[in-house]
Motif scaffolding. Structure first.
Motif, mmCIF file in Angstrom:
data_model
loop_
_atom_site.group_PDB
_atom_site.id
_atom_site.type_symbol
_atom_site.label_atom_id
_atom_site.label_comp_id
_atom_site.label_asym_id
_atom_site.label_seq_id
_atom_site.Cartn_x
_atom_site.Cartn_y
_atom_site.Cartn_z
ATOM 1 N N GLY A 219 0.794 -1.227 0.000
ATOM 2 C CA GLY A 219 0.000 0.000 0.000
ATOM 3 C C GLY A 219 0.824 1.273 0.000
ATOM 4 O O GLY A 219 0.286 2.359 -0.199
ATOM 5 N N TYR A 220 2.138 1.179 0.194
ATOM 6 C CA TYR A 220 3.011 2.360 0.162
ATOM 7 C C TYR A 220 2.877 3.044 -1.188
ATOM 8 O O TYR A 220 2.811 2.403 -2.233
ATOM 9 N N THR A 221 2.841 4.370 -1.184
ATOM 10 C CA THR A 221 2.775 5.135 -2.423
ATOM 11 C C THR A 221 3.556 6.441 -2.255
ATOM 12 O O THR A 221 3.751 6.911 -1.135
ATOM 13 N N THR B 109 4.967 -7.135 1.407
ATOM 14 C CA THR B 109 5.917 -6.061 1.653
ATOM 15 C C THR B 109 6.975 -6.111 0.549
ATOM 16 O O THR B 109 7.363 -7.189 0.103
ATOM 17 N N LEU B 110 7.406 -4.934 0.098
ATOM 18 C CA LEU B 110 8.445 -4.842 -0.927
ATOM 19 C C LEU B 110 9.814 -4.860 -0.265
ATOM 20 O O LEU B 110 10.046 -4.117 0.700
ATOM 21 N N LYS C 44 11.470 -8.983 -3.359
ATOM 22 C CA LYS C 44 10.177 -9.544 -2.962
ATOM 23 C C LYS C 44 9.123 -8.455 -3.100
ATOM 24 O O LYS C 44 9.394 -7.283 -2.847
ATOM 25 N N GLY C 45 7.917 -8.837 -3.484
ATOM 26 C CA GLY C 45 6.837 -7.866 -3.651
ATOM 27 C C GLY C 45 6.797 -7.324 -5.066
ATOM 28 O O GLY C 45 7.560 -7.747 -5.933
ATOM 29 N N THR C 46 5.881 -6.362 -5.281
ATOM 30 C CA THR C 46 5.721 -5.759 -6.609
ATOM 31 C C THR C 46 5.652 -4.248 -6.481
ATOM 32 O O THR C 46 4.867 -3.711 -5.697
ATOM 33 N N LEU C 47 6.481 -3.572 -7.271
ATOM 34 C CA LEU C 47 6.512 -2.112 -7.321
ATOM 35 C C LEU C 47 5.942 -1.667 -8.659
ATOM 36 O O LEU C 47 6.398 -2.111 -9.713
ATOM 37 N N ARG C 48 4.920 -0.818 -8.617
ATOM 38 C CA ARG C 48 4.319 -0.257 -9.835
ATOM 39 C C ARG C 48 4.845 1.159 -10.002
ATOM 40 O O ARG C 48 4.772 1.970 -9.071
ATOM 41 N N ILE C 49 5.346 1.469 -11.198
ATOM 42 C CA ILE C 49 5.822 2.810 -11.535
ATOM 43 C C ILE C 49 4.836 3.429 -12.520
ATOM 44 O O ILE C 49 4.605 2.883 -13.606
ATOM 45 N N TRP C 50 4.237 4.563 -12.128
ATOM 46 C CA TRP C 50 3.269 5.294 -12.952
ATOM 47 C C TRP C 50 3.954 6.461 -13.645
ATOM 48 O O TRP C 50 4.769 7.148 -13.041
ATOM 49 N N GLU D 219 4.217 2.793 -6.320
ATOM 50 C CA GLU D 219 3.369 2.222 -5.274
ATOM 51 C C GLU D 219 3.640 0.726 -5.161
ATOM 52 O O GLU D 219 3.971 0.067 -6.142
ATOM 53 N N VAL D 220 3.543 0.230 -3.946
ATOM 54 C CA VAL D 220 3.666 -1.202 -3.710
ATOM 55 C C VAL D 220 2.270 -1.780 -3.859
ATOM 56 O O VAL D 220 1.348 -1.386 -3.150
#
Length: 131
Positions: free
Chosen positions: A49-51, A116-117, A67-73, A110-111
């Motif tokens: 949920g981090y953004t 957790t990322l 680990k986890g997924t990071l989305r880059i907008w 955002e994660v």
């Protein structure tokens, strides 16, 4: 060629995705790129949920997702997801004289998902986009 996704900015400061290609050199049964100078590295942890707000990379940084997924907008509404085992170079910055405008420049991160990322940030020296 080693192909590494990149986050760059054009002359107007608008961020976009590209790819850097680094030649592979055979050494003792391995394929290696040439040495790439670095300043430092850091470990990163960000909760699900981090953004962020709109921002620029500042110093060029190789980010390796553990680990986890990071989305880059991007400002145009497009995005890319980077999951465990993926990497990218964040190197979007403004040309000299351009003043940061959060409605035009930069990217958001955002994660996504419930994990957790965990990532490694490696600050690069004199990043250039190889051809």
């Amino acid at each position: 060629m080693f192909e590494i996704p990149c986050l760059l900015a054009d002359q107007r400061g608008v961020s976009f995705f590209s790819t850097a290609e680094y030649p592979k050199n055979k050494r003792g049964g391995m394929l290696l790129s040439e040495q790439i100078a670095v300043i430092n590295f850091r470990f990163r942890e960000s909760e699900a949920g981090y953004t962020t707000d709109w921002h620029l990379a500042g110093d060029p940084t190789l980010i390796i997702i553990q680990k986890g997924t990071l989305r880059i907008w991007l400002q145009n509404g497009s995005f890319k997801d980077f999951g465990a085992g993926s990497q990218f170079i964040a190197a979007d910055n403004l040309s000299e004289g351009v003043i940061f405008d959060p409605t035009k420049h930069g990217h958001k991160a955002e994660v996504i998902g419930s994990e957790t990322l965990f990532a490694i940030h490696i600050k690069l020296v004199n990043f250039y986009l190889p051809s």
